[in-house]
Design a protein around this motif. Sequence first.
Motif, PDB file in Angstrom:
ATOM      1  N   PHE A   1       0.742  -0.948  -0.120  1.00 34.23           N
ATOM      2  CA  PHE A   1       0.378  -0.329   0.306  1.00 34.23           C
ATOM      3  C   PHE A   1       1.518   1.607  -0.237  1.00 34.23           C
ATOM      4  O   PHE A   1       0.518   2.432  -1.125  1.00 34.23           O
ATOM      5  CB  PHE A   1      -0.912  -0.432   1.172  1.00 34.23           C
ATOM      6  CG  PHE A   1      -1.730   1.163   1.107  1.00 34.23           C
ATOM      7  CD1 PHE A   1      -3.219   0.437   1.273  1.00 34.23           C
ATOM      8  CD2 PHE A   1      -2.329   2.174   1.794  1.00 34.23           C
ATOM      9  CE1 PHE A   1      -4.067   1.411   0.700  1.00 34.23           C
ATOM     10  CE2 PHE A   1      -3.270   3.365   2.074  1.00 34.23           C
ATOM     11  CZ  PHE A   1      -3.922   2.247   1.877  1.00 34.23           C
ATOM     12  N   GLN A   2       1.625   1.261   0.462  1.00 34.31           N
ATOM     13  CA  GLN A   2       3.290   2.427   0.616  1.00 34.31           C
ATOM     14  C   GLN A   2       3.680   2.267  -0.758  1.00 34.31           C
ATOM     15  O   GLN A   2       4.362   3.458  -1.646  1.00 34.31           O
ATOM     16  CB  GLN A   2       3.952   1.723   2.055  1.00 34.31           C
ATOM     17  CG  GLN A   2       4.775   2.543   2.658  1.00 34.31           C
ATOM     18  CD  GLN A   2       6.150   2.646   4.093  1.00 34.31           C
ATOM     19  OE1 GLN A   2       5.056   1.388   4.736  1.00 34.31           O
ATOM     20  NE2 GLN A   2       6.072   3.458   4.922  1.00 34.31           N
ATOM     21  N   TRP A   3       4.528   1.195  -0.879  1.00 34.26           N
ATOM     22  CA  TRP A   3       5.004   1.985  -2.084  1.00 34.26           C
ATOM     23  C   TRP A   3       3.853   2.296  -3.441  1.00 34.26           C
ATOM     24  O   TRP A   3       4.165   2.780  -4.400  1.00 34.26           O
ATOM     25  CB  TRP A   3       5.155  -0.127  -2.880  1.00 34.26           C
ATOM     26  CG  TRP A   3       6.120  -0.265  -3.789  1.00 34.26           C
ATOM     27  CD1 TRP A   3       7.074   1.193  -4.525  1.00 34.26           C
ATOM     28  CD2 TRP A   3       5.507  -0.368  -5.210  1.00 34.26           C
ATOM     29  NE1 TRP A   3       7.748   0.640  -5.269  1.00 34.26           N
ATOM     30  CE2 TRP A   3       6.672  -0.101  -5.941  1.00 34.26           C
ATOM     31  CE3 TRP A   3       4.984  -1.661  -4.901  1.00 34.26           C
ATOM     32  CZ2 TRP A   3       6.623  -0.836  -7.096  1.00 34.26           C
ATOM     33  CZ3 TRP A   3       4.460  -2.118  -6.511  1.00 34.26           C
ATOM     34  CH2 TRP A   3       5.730  -1.408  -7.585  1.00 34.26           C
ATOM     35  N   ALA A   4       2.569   1.916  -2.975  1.00 30.49           N
ATOM     36  CA  ALA A   4       2.015   2.234  -4.753  1.00 30.49           C
ATOM     37  C   ALA A   4       1.380   3.559  -4.526  1.00 30.49           C
ATOM     38  O   ALA A   4       1.777   3.670  -5.181  1.00 30.49           O
ATOM     39  CB  ALA A   4      -0.010   1.571  -4.403  1.00 30.49           C
ATOM     40  N   ILE A   5       1.632   4.171  -3.442  1.00 31.35           N
ATOM     41  CA  ILE A   5       1.302   5.947  -3.202  1.00 31.35           C
ATOM     42  C   ILE A   5       2.222   6.441  -3.325  1.00 31.35           C
ATOM     43  O   ILE A   5       2.987   7.308  -3.900  1.00 31.35           O
ATOM     44  CB  ILE A   5       0.409   6.001  -2.115  1.00 31.35           C
ATOM     45  CG1 ILE A   5      -0.751   5.383  -1.535  1.00 31.35           C
ATOM     46  CG2 ILE A   5       0.091   7.771  -1.173  1.00 31.35           C
ATOM     47  CD1 ILE A   5      -1.578   5.380  -0.356  1.00 31.35           C
ATOM     48  N   PHE A   6       3.841   6.326  -2.198  1.00 31.67           N
ATOM     49  CA  PHE A   6       4.764   6.464  -2.684  1.00 31.67           C
ATOM     50  C   PHE A   6       6.206   6.778  -3.170  1.00 31.67           C
ATOM     51  O   PHE A   6       7.252   7.043  -2.782  1.00 31.67           O
ATOM     52  CB  PHE A   6       5.273   6.950  -0.803  1.00 31.67           C
ATOM     53  CG  PHE A   6       3.704   7.919  -0.243  1.00 31.67           C
ATOM     54  CD1 PHE A   6       3.635   8.822  -0.077  1.00 31.67           C
ATOM     55  CD2 PHE A   6       2.956   7.376   0.391  1.00 31.67           C
ATOM     56  CE1 PHE A   6       2.628   9.164   0.199  1.00 31.67           C
ATOM     57  CE2 PHE A   6       1.894   7.289   1.673  1.00 31.67           C
ATOM     58  CZ  PHE A   6       1.618   8.942   1.699  1.00 31.67           C
ATOM     59  N   GLY A   7       6.087   4.930  -3.502  1.00 28.62           N
ATOM     60  CA  GLY A   7       7.563   4.757  -4.754  1.00 28.62           C
ATOM     61  C   GLY A   7       8.054   4.093  -4.100  1.00 28.62           C
ATOM     62  O   GLY A   7       8.112   4.307  -2.425  1.00 28.62           O
ATOM     63  N   LYS A   8       9.161   3.505  -4.054  1.00 32.01           N
ATOM     64  CA  LYS A   8      10.276   2.765  -3.172  1.00 32.01           C
ATOM     65  C   LYS A   8      11.340   3.537  -2.507  1.00 32.01           C
ATOM     66  O   LYS A   8      11.475   2.447  -0.867  1.00 32.01           O
ATOM     67  CB  LYS A   8      11.598   2.023  -4.520  1.00 32.01           C
ATOM     68  CG  LYS A   8      12.340   1.278  -4.142  1.00 32.01           C
ATOM     69  CD  LYS A   8      13.299   0.950  -4.747  1.00 32.01           C
ATOM     70  CE  LYS A   8      14.569   0.185  -4.397  1.00 32.01           C
ATOM     71  NZ  LYS A   8      15.853   0.268  -4.949  1.00 32.01           N
ATOM     72  N   GLU A   9      11.529   4.866  -2.466  1.00 30.44           N
ATOM     73  CA  GLU A   9      11.708   5.271  -1.330  1.00 30.44           C
ATOM     74  C   GLU A   9      10.931   5.417   0.285  1.00 30.44           C
ATOM     75  O   GLU A   9      11.650   5.997   0.481  1.00 30.44           O
ATOM     76  CB  GLU A   9      12.327   6.773  -1.534  1.00 30.44           C
ATOM     77  CG  GLU A   9      12.993   6.742  -3.034  1.00 30.44           C
ATOM     78  CD  GLU A   9      12.177   6.906  -4.075  1.00 30.44           C
ATOM     79  OE1 GLU A   9      10.960   6.857  -4.503  1.00 30.44           O
ATOM     80  OE2 GLU A   9      12.934   5.796  -4.884  1.00 30.44           O
TER      81      GLU A   9
END
Length: 146
Positions: A48-56
């Motif tokens: 969920f976090q990656w979907a919104i904010f990306g790898k960083e």
Amino acid sequence: MIRFLNLRLKNFLLFEDLEIEFSKDPNRPVTVIRGENETGKTTVFRAFQWAIFGKESLQQLDPEEAHPFRPVWLLGEPGPETTEATLLFEVERDEGGLPMRWQVVRKAITDYSPESGYTDDEIELSIQNEIDGTFQPANKNNIDII
């Protein structure tokens, strides 16, 4: 207000193909994700976090690991693999009416070989066409609404 509707994962760590429908019931507006230890609850949160904010945005579990989301069944195996997260959400309009539906699709390709590594995230933000229900790439005017 933003309401999350659906999260779909493909080849993300433990999950080859997973779809989660979030509660749309106004009387029960919370979706609970529960399970035994080591069954993927934190992995769903990371996706969920990656979907919104990306790898960083992803904290590395292992500092030596270059792929924070490569499918576990491929760790140590050479060859490219596409990982994808699709998040469907809606945003209420200030003037009322039907909410606007949005879709974020984030993709990346990982390869275990050091020469290949990791491709940058590709992200696509789309807005649902109110007439035919298809998703069209968002433009600056659409994005300003969010």
